[in-house]
Every structure is written in structure tokens, then in C-alpha cells.
Enzyme design. Sequence first.
Site: not given
Ligand code: PGA
Ligand code: ZN
Length: 554
Positions: A188, A297, A306, A349, A384, A425, A452, A477, A505, A528
Site C-alpha cells: 500500500s 494485506h 491493520e 504481516e 492503520d 495511522e 505514513d 520507513k 517494516h 511497527k
Molecule cells: P505497506 O504497509 O508496507 O504495504 O505500505 C505498511 C503500512 O502501511 O504501514
Molecule cells: Zn501505514
Amino acid sequence: MGGGWVRIALGSDHAGFELKNKILAYLKKKHDVHDYGTHGAEPVDYPDYALRTCDAVVSGAAVFGVLVCGTGVGMSVSANKIKGVRAALCASPETAKQSREHVDANVLVLASSTKDAEKITDVFLNTPFTQAERHVRRLRKVAELEAPSRLSSLRAREVLDSRGAPTVEAEAWAGQWRTLAAAPSGASAGVHEALELRDGGKRYFGKGVTKAVRNVNSILSPSLRGKHVDARALDSVILSVDGTPNKQRIGANATIASSMALWRLQALVEGKALYALLGDARRMPCPAANLINGGMHAGNDLDFQEYLLLPVGARTFSEATEIVSETYRALKGILEKKYGRGATNVGDEGGFAPPLKDAEAPLELISKALDEAGHAKKAKLGLDCAASRLLKGNAYVVESKKYAPDAFADYYASLAKKFPLAYIEDPFAEDAFGEFAMLTKMLGSKLSIVGDDLLVTNTERIKTAIMGSACNALLLKPNQIGTVSEALEAGRLAKEAGWKVVVSHRSGETDDSFIADIAVGVGAEFAKIGAPARGERTSKYNRLLRIEEQLLAR
Ligand code: PGA
Ligand code: ZN
């Protein structure tokens, strides 16, 4: 020597006298021998004759020394202390040969009881030192081991991530020291993230990374090779070689894997723990554990991506891990009872992906699991929402219901009233700075409002968000921006603004645990790192457990 003429210094103590005389008689037939040893069985001071025999070798009066004595052990030890002497205690022709070939021994030591002493002596004298070159090479390697301060090579290859898609693994070398690092990959991903370079075409469903690999091997490597292993400086070279704000030329998957391998290499070369090189916070994060997966996911109908468990009441990371694992296990039992075994299949995840649609149900289920596991007092919940994917036209759609941004903020407020939420998030779309700011104003004093896709670990976007009070926490990230230095700078900015930092991650991961060290180095409040399941997730938990052990041992 090949049977040629040699001068041999021969010595013995009284215990080796008899054998020495036998050898003397034998050697005299072919060689020029000088007998430095005893002339009878009278007791002599053994360092004295040893010294004279060895002296002859060191001074060049003799090419070889042969010493015969009691057990030979004390003799070889004391002879080896003399500079220029390499004494070998040999008990067979084979050990004599090896002592010459590999060690270039110049003094042969024989115990008085040795059988085949003549043969052993012959082999010793006639075996040339054939390993000279190897010896020199080895010495050079040892020297490199001591001071491998320059990058000798950087290479990349295609490996697989946790979804079976290719990703870039980089390998950095300084002398004999090598490090590896692999780029993760999001499903995503935000539109403002740095470019993840994929090959397209048929191979690997278009996801091949051979171009990115080639960019490491033929563009980055020649620009970096020979430079000092100073990761920050090497990151700047990467940035200038790429020359685009979004790593469009080289690919952020190529640059981040390289950058991580280089930081790791510097830590290795300097003998530092990676987290200590990345920052000096030395603070253990609280895990943000994704226990129920939805969105992109998982193969279910949950709109939010999430559902996170945050064991904020744990005193240590290991206690937090225990809480996460026990709650995860309790949740599994609850899901199985309520929805059947199929509900315990996991998403990308590692969190469960039950066949649910009701957005609140996972919060209820995790609360129940917390109660059952006896950890309700020590944990909070998080979401999230990855809300860019919920935006249809001007409204956000959850459970087929449409919410205008204001109404959506109210919806979050109602969830925060009902559940022990501490973290939301991406509650709004990736460019909705204003909507984020509205929610931060409403809930920010109690909850972490985490950016994010909004921030994509990009310092420019973070500055915009700080100015507009759009959130109060950064999701960090490293692969969103493409170098470790830039990711660290993003973390620094967030901290400076009084925000929380969540090192994260991606949904596509490898067993690389680099982010665990970033979390400790920058002093992130949260890490995370997924559910406590699947190797690519547990590698982060496990690295953090090891780091905590190190920090507590200080
Ligand atoms: P992604 O999801 O690694 O698929 O972007 C993780 C997140 O959105 O935090
Ligand atoms: Zn996110």
C-alpha cells in the site's frame, strides 16, 4: 634444497645425545654439519646449547638447525622465542614436510625417542618452502582484517521477499569484511514515496529488479569503490549520483539496500553495534504488533489495513514481546471458536485475516484476547487505516458507509471513546494535511496521530506537517526515501518537533532486521514490526530482544 649442499647446526642435550650422534653420522655422509651439541652424556644447561645451535641459524652460519632432546616440547617452545627461529617439533616425515611447506620452519626438533629420525631429518632438509606466495597473501589479508577502512566492492543481486516477489540485496565489502542488506517493499505504498524500480515485462509478473541490481553494480559501485567506509559520506555520493529527489535514476530499492549494507559495514569495521552507529538514544521501542490484517494485506473484507496491539505498560521489550505473543495466541483461540479454523489464516504481516467486514469487530476481538491473556491493563490498541484506499470521490468509505472528512473524524473519536485506542495511522488520504490537522486537534492530546503515506519519511513533507500541526508522530520507513541518512534526518526532525517516532517494516519484508537497530538508535517510541509470527517479522523481534540484552548487560 633438492638434495643440495647445506650447512646444518646440530645440537642436543644429554637426553638426546645418543640419537644426535646417530643423526650426525648419517648426515655427515651427505651434508656439511657442525655439531653444536654435547659431546658426551654429561648434563648441560639446555638453553645454552639450544641458543648456540639457534644462533648459528639466525646468524646465517647454518641454514638449518636440528635439535635432539628429551621430549622436545620445552625445546621447541624456547627456540621459538628466539627472533628468526621457527622451530617445529616433528614426529613423522609428514609433519616435517608440512612444517617446511607451510611454516617455513628452519629448526627441526626431535624427541629422543623419535623413530625414523633420519628419514624425518631428510624430509625436513629437502622440502622447500613452497607456500611463500600464499604466506604473503595471508599476511596481506591479516593486515586488511586489521584496517579495512575502504570500500573494496559493492554488489547486488535479486533475492525474494516475503511475498515471493524479487527484491534487491546488496553486498558491501571492505577487505575480508562483508555485509548484506535487503530492501523491503510495500503493497500500500504512498504515491509520494521514492521510486521502487521494477523491470516490468513478463518475468516475475513484472516485478523483476534486474535494472535496479544493474544500477548498483554498474553505477553506484564504481562511484563508491575505494572510498572510506563512512556511511554518511557514501550516502551523499549515492544522492548525487542519482541526482533526482525521488531516486528515479537508480531506484530507491537499489539505493536503500546499498545504503543499509554500507552502514552495516561501517559498524562492522569500527567494531560498533549498528544501533550505536545509527544514533545514541539506546532506547528500546514498544512493539506495535499487527494482530489482525485487512485492506491490501489480507484476503478479507476489512477496510482498515491493520489492527495493532501496543503493550505500552510493559517495562521491557522482552515483557512486551511476551504480552504480544500471549495475546496473539489467545486471539487465535477466540477466532477459531467463533469463526472456525479458516479464520486463523494469516495475512502479509503475520496477523490473522478473519473473514470479517465489521470495522469494530477486530478491536473487540483483540480486547477480548487481552482480557483472556490477562494483559488488558498493560496494552492499548492502534489502527492503520491506510485511508488513501478508502477515499472514493470526496468521501471515505468504511463498511460501505460514506463519511465526509468531518464525519470520519467524529467516527474516529467515537472509536477512541469505545476502545483503548492510543494510535491512529493514516486516518485520512495521503495529501489531506488539513484533515489530519483537524483530527490531531481533536484527539492529538491523547492519541498518536501517525503520518505514513502522508509523510513518506520525506523531510520536506514532514516540515509541512510540522508547520500545519498535521500529526504528532512519524512513521519512519527507510525505503520510502531511499537512504539511511535521509531516514535518520526524518527521525531527527520529528523528534525535534516533539513528535513520536514509529520505525516501521513494510508488508513485503526479508529477514533483514536493520529497522530494529534504527529504532533503538533514534530512540523510537514504537517499532511497527508485525505479528509475532513468520520469520521476516520475528527477525525484528529477535534482534530487539538481543539488543535489549546487550543494553541491560552494561
Ligand atoms: P505497506 O504497509 O508496507 O504495504 O505500505 C505498511 C503500512 O502501511 O504501514
Ligand atoms: Zn501505514
